[in-house]
Design an enzyme around this catalytic site. Structure first.
Site, PDB file in Angstrom:
ATOM      1  N   SER A  44      -3.519  92.243  20.320  1.00 16.41           N
ATOM      2  CA  SER A  44      -2.611  91.253  19.735  1.00 16.41           C
ATOM      3  C   SER A  44      -1.212  91.260  20.340  1.00 16.41           C
ATOM      4  O   SER A  44      -0.543  90.244  20.349  1.00 16.41           O
ATOM      5  CB  SER A  44      -2.537  91.446  18.228  1.00 16.41           C
ATOM      6  OG  SER A  44      -2.208  92.773  17.896  1.00 16.41           O
ATOM      7  N   LYS A  84      -5.797  83.366  10.574  1.00 17.76           N
ATOM      8  CA  LYS A  84      -5.198  82.893  11.825  1.00 17.76           C
ATOM      9  C   LYS A  84      -5.837  81.545  12.200  1.00 17.76           C
ATOM     10  O   LYS A  84      -5.555  80.547  11.553  1.00 17.76           O
ATOM     11  CB  LYS A  84      -5.358  83.956  12.919  1.00 17.76           C
ATOM     12  CG  LYS A  84      -4.709  85.307  12.533  1.00 17.76           C
ATOM     13  CD  LYS A  84      -4.655  86.264  13.701  1.00 17.76           C
ATOM     14  CE  LYS A  84      -4.418  87.709  13.260  1.00 17.76           C
ATOM     15  NZ  LYS A  84      -3.122  87.968  12.647  1.00 17.76           N
ATOM     16  N   HIS A 111      -7.873  87.804  16.832  1.00 16.90           N
ATOM     17  CA  HIS A 111      -7.126  86.881  17.699  1.00 16.90           C
ATOM     18  C   HIS A 111      -8.039  86.140  18.666  1.00 16.90           C
ATOM     19  O   HIS A 111      -7.544  85.484  19.584  1.00 16.90           O
ATOM     20  CB  HIS A 111      -6.054  87.640  18.493  1.00 16.90           C
ATOM     21  CG  HIS A 111      -4.837  87.924  17.678  1.00 16.90           C
ATOM     22  ND1 HIS A 111      -3.856  86.980  17.433  1.00 16.90           N
ATOM     23  CD2 HIS A 111      -4.455  89.046  17.025  1.00 16.90           C
ATOM     24  CE1 HIS A 111      -2.920  87.511  16.682  1.00 16.90           C
ATOM     25  NE2 HIS A 111      -3.255  88.771  16.412  1.00 16.90           N
TER      26      HIS A 111
HETATM   27  N1  PLP Z   1      -6.797  92.830  13.211  1.00 19.30           N
HETATM   28  C1  PLP Z   1      -6.011  92.277  14.146  1.00 19.30           C
HETATM   29  C2  PLP Z   1      -6.356  92.481  15.597  1.00 19.30           C
HETATM   30  C3  PLP Z   1      -4.874  91.535  13.776  1.00 19.30           C
HETATM   31  O1  PLP Z   1      -4.077  91.015  14.690  1.00 19.30           O
HETATM   32  C4  PLP Z   1      -4.597  91.378  12.395  1.00 19.30           C
HETATM   33  C5  PLP Z   1      -3.410  90.630  11.926  1.00 19.30           C
HETATM   34  O2  PLP Z   1      -2.310  90.849  12.323  1.00 19.30           O
HETATM   35  C6  PLP Z   1      -5.442  91.966  11.477  1.00 19.30           C
HETATM   36  C7  PLP Z   1      -6.540  92.681  11.916  1.00 19.30           C
HETATM   37  C8  PLP Z   1      -5.187  91.849  10.019  1.00 19.30           C
HETATM   38  O3  PLP Z   1      -5.628  90.597   9.578  1.00 19.30           O
HETATM   39  P1  PLP Z   1      -5.332  90.137   8.076  1.00 19.30           P
HETATM   40  O4  PLP Z   1      -4.050  89.376   8.127  1.00 19.30           O
HETATM   41  O5  PLP Z   1      -6.510  89.284   7.707  1.00 19.30           O
HETATM   42  O6  PLP Z   1      -5.248  91.376   7.260  1.00 19.30           O
END
Ligand code: PLP
Length: 395
Positions: free
Chosen positions: A184, A243, A212
């Protein structure tokens, strides 16, 4: 009694400010989208930092589906899933995700943070090993911390190191390799074919967090497994509904049937926390339907990304290479981040600086994110602003 603790915490906050890593929040006064308005600022600004990759967060059909769900199902579920919190809508969304991702079964979570938090300790014990990419998301790191398996780490994308770790893990009852599909903070795409080759050679399971990548990568937006043509070789995919898939919130784990069934019995964030609300479930379902019906949005995201990356290449700023819509503009020293983001904001760009502890010290950056909802002139304007801000104000 707060007593002396207040002073200690104030000192900690001052130290964060002095280091240039203090995060302040801008208040948005409009719906999420490619243009937003911000409290205290006249006119709108171009939004280059939302995870709204497909522009579905305020899509009329998604909003309408959420409205209808509010009317039909009410506001809340007021229960965890296994007591009385499982609505037909949750099951429909799980089935739609399974079919879209081409997996065997899916379980919803309140967030992807929870999906990752509840995965490792359910699957792995002290007889097992988990091998994690060093740049994995915080929720994977925290999820792994909660389990008792042997923990091994390899440098980002380093397949030689991964193989060494697999050898170290020999003799474990189960070995699980965990990787983000798209990292990310850098936008790098994981080398899933190489990971699967190694996993198969060493008898390891593969888990990919595609938060992502879902709705972003692959011809149909099915994520990094589709992008690489390895969907059938991945055992577990976690992802977010917060997202590209409408941005309403919520997460899921999808993959082999027995794994998902065990999660439903044992995974703590599933057993001990409410699931997503009806409006969010219905909006997410509509987002998936839109995505399944046409590749138009994914195609537009791809062409917008190509355009923005080529425009940014003509500015004096360094942009991390890649093909995805996460386009990190590298600033380096934390102290430079505030002035550059403030100057860009003054000129009409909503961008945010990322610094420690979100990224390593000395690698501060502005993470820009392209959306299918951006118009070509939005992206040209943004690149022009970056060129001016870099030339005029950055050292
Ligand atoms: N995993 C990744 C790679 C992310 O970028 C994010 C969000 O920033 C998450 C998990 C967490 O997602 P959520 O907002 O659904 O908790």
């Amino acid at each position: 009694m707060i007593g002396d603790v207040r002073g200690q915490l104030d000192a900690e906050l001052d130290a964060i400010r002095e280091s240039g890593t203090f995060k302040s929040e801008r208040t948005i006064t409009s719906p999420q989208g490619p243009h937003v308005t911000i409290a205290g600022r006249d006119g709108d600004v171009i939004n280059l930092c939302a995870n709204d990759y497909l522009g579905l967060a305020n899509h009329p059909e998604v909003v309408a589906a959420a409205h209808e769900a509010l009317d039909r199902w009410g506001f809340g579920v007021a229960s965890v899933r296994f007591i009385c919190g499982t609505l037909e809508l949750h099951e429909q969304l799980e089935a739609a995700l399974t079919s879209f991702l081409g997996t065997e079964e899916t379980i919803l979570y309140p967030s992807c943070f929870d999906a990752n938090g509840g995965l490792f300790e359910t699957l792995l014990t002290d007889e097992d090993a988990v091998i994690s990419d060093a740049l994995n998301h915080a929720s994977i790191i925290d999820g792994i911390r909660l389990c008792k398996a042997k923990r091994l780490r390899y440098a980002n994308g380093d397949m030689h190191e991964l193989e060494l770790r697999l050898k170290e893990a020999e003799g474990s009852r189960r070995v699980l390799i965990a990787s983000d599909g798209v990292f990310s903070m850098d936008g790098y795409i994981a080398d899933l074919p190489a990971i699967c080759d190694l996993a198969e050679r060493h008898g390891a399971l593969v888990m990919v967090d595609d938060s992502h990548a879902v709705g972003v990568l692959g011809a149909h937006g099915r994520g990094s497994p589709e992008h690489h043509g390895v969907a059938e070789r991945i055992d577990i995919v976690t992802g977010t509904l917060g997202k590209a898939l409408g941005g309403g919130g919520g997460g899921y784990t999808s993959g082999r049937r027995e794994i998902v069934q065990l999660l439903r019995q044992r995974s703590r964030p599933y057993l001990f926390s409410n699931s997503i609300t009806p409006a969010v479930a219905a909006g997410s379902l509509r987002s998936l339907e839109l995505l399944s019906a046409s590749t138009e949005l994914v195609d537009r995201l791809r062409s917008n990304t190509r355009l923005f990356r080529s425009l940014m290449a003509d500015t004096p700023l360094e942009v991390l290479p890649g093909e995805g819509p996460i386009v990190p503009v590298m600033i380096g020293e934390e102290q430079r981040l505030g002035p550059i983001t403030a100057a860009a904001f003054e000129e009409g760009l909503h961008v945010v600086g990322f610094s420690y502890p979100v990224v390593p010290l000395g690698t501060a950056r502005i993470r820009t994110q392209v959306s299918a909802a951006h118009r070509e002139d939005d992206l040209r304007f943004a690149a022009d602003v970056f060129a001016r801000v870099a030339g005029g104000r950055a050292p």
